[in-house]
Design a protein around this motif. Structure first.
Motif, mmCIF file in Angstrom:
data_model
loop_
_atom_site.group_PDB
_atom_site.id
_atom_site.type_symbol
_atom_site.label_atom_id
_atom_site.label_comp_id
_atom_site.label_asym_id
_atom_site.label_seq_id
_atom_site.Cartn_x
_atom_site.Cartn_y
_atom_site.Cartn_z
ATOM 1 N N GLU A 131 101.586 52.071 17.424
ATOM 2 C CA GLU A 131 101.480 52.709 16.113
ATOM 3 C C GLU A 131 101.476 54.220 16.286
ATOM 4 O OE1 GLU A 131 98.383 51.252 13.612
ATOM 5 O OE2 GLU A 131 98.666 49.162 14.244
ATOM 6 N N VAL A 132 101.991 54.945 15.278
ATOM 7 C CA VAL A 132 102.081 56.399 15.397
ATOM 8 C C VAL A 132 100.691 57.027 15.291
ATOM 9 C CG1 VAL A 132 104.447 56.545 14.570
ATOM 10 C CG2 VAL A 132 102.551 56.602 12.921
ATOM 11 N N ILE A 133 100.551 58.188 15.906
ATOM 12 C CA ILE A 133 99.252 58.832 16.046
ATOM 13 C C ILE A 133 98.618 59.175 14.700
ATOM 14 C CG2 ILE A 133 98.069 60.863 16.991
ATOM 15 C CD1 ILE A 133 99.003 58.739 19.021
ATOM 16 N N LYS A 134 99.424 59.442 13.678
ATOM 17 C CA LYS A 134 98.846 59.832 12.392
ATOM 18 C C LYS A 134 98.017 58.719 11.760
ATOM 19 C CE LYS A 134 103.077 58.908 9.725
ATOM 20 N NZ LYS A 134 104.107 59.539 8.879
ATOM 21 N N THR A 135 98.137 57.491 12.288
ATOM 22 C CA THR A 135 97.321 56.380 11.779
ATOM 23 C C THR A 135 96.011 56.235 12.553
ATOM 24 O OG1 THR A 135 98.313 54.711 13.258
ATOM 25 C CG2 THR A 135 99.435 55.158 11.168
ATOM 26 N N TYR A 136 95.829 57.024 13.615
ATOM 27 C CA TYR A 136 94.643 56.897 14.458
ATOM 28 C C TYR A 136 93.446 57.627 13.839
ATOM 29 C CZ TYR A 136 97.242 55.154 18.576
ATOM 30 O OH TYR A 136 97.983 54.409 19.456
ATOM 31 N N SER A 137 92.246 57.101 14.095
ATOM 32 C CA SER A 137 91.021 57.800 13.720
ATOM 33 C C SER A 137 90.761 58.926 14.717
ATOM 34 C CB SER A 137 89.838 56.836 13.734
ATOM 35 O OG SER A 137 89.561 56.414 15.067
ATOM 36 N N GLY A 138 89.777 59.794 14.396
ATOM 37 C CA GLY A 138 89.440 60.888 15.305
ATOM 38 C C GLY A 138 88.992 60.399 16.667
ATOM 39 N N GLY A 139 88.197 59.335 16.690
ATOM 40 C CA GLY A 139 87.737 58.791 17.958
ATOM 41 C C GLY A 139 88.858 58.189 18.779
ATOM 42 N N THR A 170 81.025 57.758 16.387
ATOM 43 C CA THR A 170 82.188 57.932 17.261
ATOM 44 C C THR A 170 81.795 58.652 18.544
ATOM 45 O OG1 THR A 170 83.637 58.028 15.323
ATOM 46 C CG2 THR A 170 84.528 58.853 17.400
ATOM 47 N N ARG A 171 80.906 59.633 18.433
ATOM 48 C CA ARG A 171 80.440 60.348 19.627
ATOM 49 C C ARG A 171 79.795 59.382 20.618
ATOM 50 N NH1 ARG A 171 76.258 64.219 18.366
ATOM 51 N NH2 ARG A 171 76.571 65.025 20.454
ATOM 52 N N GLU A 172 78.937 58.490 20.111
ATOM 53 C CA GLU A 172 78.276 57.537 20.995
ATOM 54 C C GLU A 172 79.286 56.591 21.635
ATOM 55 O OE1 GLU A 172 74.848 55.549 19.555
ATOM 56 O OE2 GLU A 172 73.927 57.352 18.733
ATOM 57 N N TRP A 175 80.811 58.481 24.471
ATOM 58 C CA TRP A 175 79.863 58.558 25.586
ATOM 59 C C TRP A 175 79.934 57.284 26.437
ATOM 60 C CZ3 TRP A 175 74.931 60.277 22.427
ATOM 61 C CH2 TRP A 175 75.125 61.573 21.963
ATOM 62 N N GLU A 176 79.906 56.147 25.761
ATOM 63 C CA GLU A 176 79.958 54.866 26.475
ATOM 64 C C GLU A 176 81.272 54.743 27.246
ATOM 65 O OE1 GLU A 176 79.671 50.034 25.556
ATOM 66 O OE2 GLU A 176 79.408 51.493 23.928
ATOM 67 N N TYR A 177 82.335 55.170 26.617
ATOM 68 C CA TYR A 177 83.645 55.147 27.258
ATOM 69 C C TYR A 177 83.670 56.011 28.520
ATOM 70 C CZ TYR A 177 88.506 56.615 27.878
ATOM 71 O OH TYR A 177 89.726 56.946 28.406
ATOM 72 N N LEU A 178 83.096 57.210 28.451
ATOM 73 C CA LEU A 178 83.100 58.113 29.595
ATOM 74 C C LEU A 178 82.255 57.566 30.744
ATOM 75 C CD1 LEU A 178 82.835 61.600 27.837
ATOM 76 C CD2 LEU A 178 84.814 60.645 29.038
ATOM 77 N N GLN A 179 81.141 56.921 30.419
ATOM 78 C CA GLN A 179 80.308 56.338 31.469
ATOM 79 C C GLN A 179 81.039 55.198 32.176
ATOM 80 O OE1 GLN A 179 76.922 55.617 28.854
ATOM 81 N NE2 GLN A 179 75.691 57.098 29.995
ATOM 82 N N GLU A 198 74.201 65.028 24.082
ATOM 83 C CA GLU A 198 75.340 64.582 24.885
ATOM 84 C C GLU A 198 75.093 64.819 26.371
ATOM 85 O OE1 GLU A 198 79.516 64.606 23.432
ATOM 86 O OE2 GLU A 198 79.527 66.523 24.499
ATOM 87 N N ALA A 199 74.625 66.021 26.700
ATOM 88 C CA ALA A 199 74.334 66.347 28.091
ATOM 89 C C ALA A 199 73.227 65.458 28.637
ATOM 90 C CB ALA A 199 73.939 67.813 28.213
#
Length: 336
Positions: A131-139, A170-172, A175-179, A198-199
């Motif tokens: 799907e094209v990026i314009k349909t994506y959410s910020g996260g 979305t931030r949380e 975070w889970e994704y980065l871990q 976050e830190a």
């Protein structure tokens, strides 16, 4: 100790302005390392030098064993970068973005498809890949940008304010994704942020940077423990009288009242909660509620820099303030 990033008095000047001033930094391999500071502290300039985008005025650094000036090409092959500003084309699909960057970074054609599938799986974007990026959410856009930075198997991933502008949920998720990313891909993550939570949540170690200089480095746990102070928040039926009485106790470092709450700065708060309740009772004051808080990274930042990390970014709240020593509530009991 195996360090994947080491800086040696790295400095960057723009005419008469020193953006980064003699920073010495050591980042352990396979860790998540945070550089914490307000806007304008020098965080982005530091990352730009480590990524070879900016050349240091003096000093240097090693990234994955390569000198950022003498071996710039090898450094670039070793790193992935995600900057604050969004850099996605709305008319392309997620898969097309990954295909383009895999080609640009020289990922061999025979492994490219499998690597793209790995990244889509890692970023949880399989269902949205075409799907094209314009349909994506910020996260989703942020996850794709991070995944794109991993397409060429980098050893270090640089993230500049990775969750800036995202909503708390979305931030949380990021975070889970980065871990998970740190563990699954064996990639070292160096991130800059001015979000203290976050830190605290993500980083194995952090450095506090202010006015281009690192003023303190340690684990979030050790930094908070070093303050040796707790905050007891109490609500009573006679606020003014209780505040006057409790402020005279030797163990109260500082006192602050706001919106019907009295906040006491003390040491070893666990041992003092019963004492404070008994003290109120002995003086005929009824305690409606009492709560103990341990130091937060915000308290650490204020202690070392003398100001909140968001100073100038938020409007000051309203309400009457009283302080035993005057000025703002200070966990170290010193007047600001």
């Amino acid at each position: 100790m195996d360090y994947i990033i080491e800086t040696d008095n790295i400095t960057k000047k723009f005419d008469d302005f020193t953006a980064v001033n003699g920073i010495n930094l050591k980042v352990k391999r396979d860790s998540i390392y945070g550089v914490l500071g307000p806007n304008g502290a020098g965080k982005t300039t530091l990352i730009s030098m480590l990524c070879t985008i900016l050349r240091p005025t003096s000093g240097t650094a090693l990234v994955n064993g390569y000198d950022i000036v003498k071996n710039a090409n090898e450094v670039r092959k070793s790193i992935g970068i995600v900057f604050q500003a969004r850099a996605l084309d709305d008319i392309l699909t997620g898969r097309e973005h990954l295909e383009m960057h895999a080609a640009l970074y020289g990922v061999p054609r025979d492994v490219r498809k499998d690597r793209i599938d790995e990244i889509l799986d890692l970023t949880q974007l399989q269902d949205k890949a075409d799907e094209v990026i314009k349909t994506y959410s910020g996260g989703m856009k942020r996850r794709l940008e991070i995944g794109r930075g991993l397409i060429h198997y980098p050893k270090v991933l640089f993230l500049d304010e990775p969750t800036l502008g995202l909503d708390p949920q979305t931030r949380e998720s990021i975070w889970e994704y980065l871990q998970n990313l740190n563990k699954k891909e064996d990639v070292t993550v160096l991130l800059t942020t001015h979000y203290l939570d976050e830190a605290d949540k993500l980083c194995d170690k952090i450095s506090i940077i202010d006015k281009g200089e690192i003023i303190k480095s340690d684990t979030p746990k050790n930094l908070k423990k070093e303050l040796k102070a707790d905050i007891i928040t109490i609500k009573v039926d006679d606020e003014e009288r209780f505040a006057s009485l409790v402020s005279k106790l030797d163990f109260v470092r500082d006192i602050h009242t706001l919106n019907g709450e009295i906040k006491l700065v003390v040491e070893s708060g666990e041992n003092l909660v019963p004492t404070i309740v008994n003290f109120a009772s002995e003086n005929g004051i009824f305690v409606n509620s009492i709560e103990l808080e341990h130091p937060k990274l915000e308290d650490v930042f204020i202690h070392y820099t003398g100001k909140p990390i968001t100073q100038g970014e938020k409007k000051k709240g309203k309400g009457g303030n009283k302080s035993k020593k005057g000025g703002r509530l200070n966990i170290m009991g010193r007047r600001r």
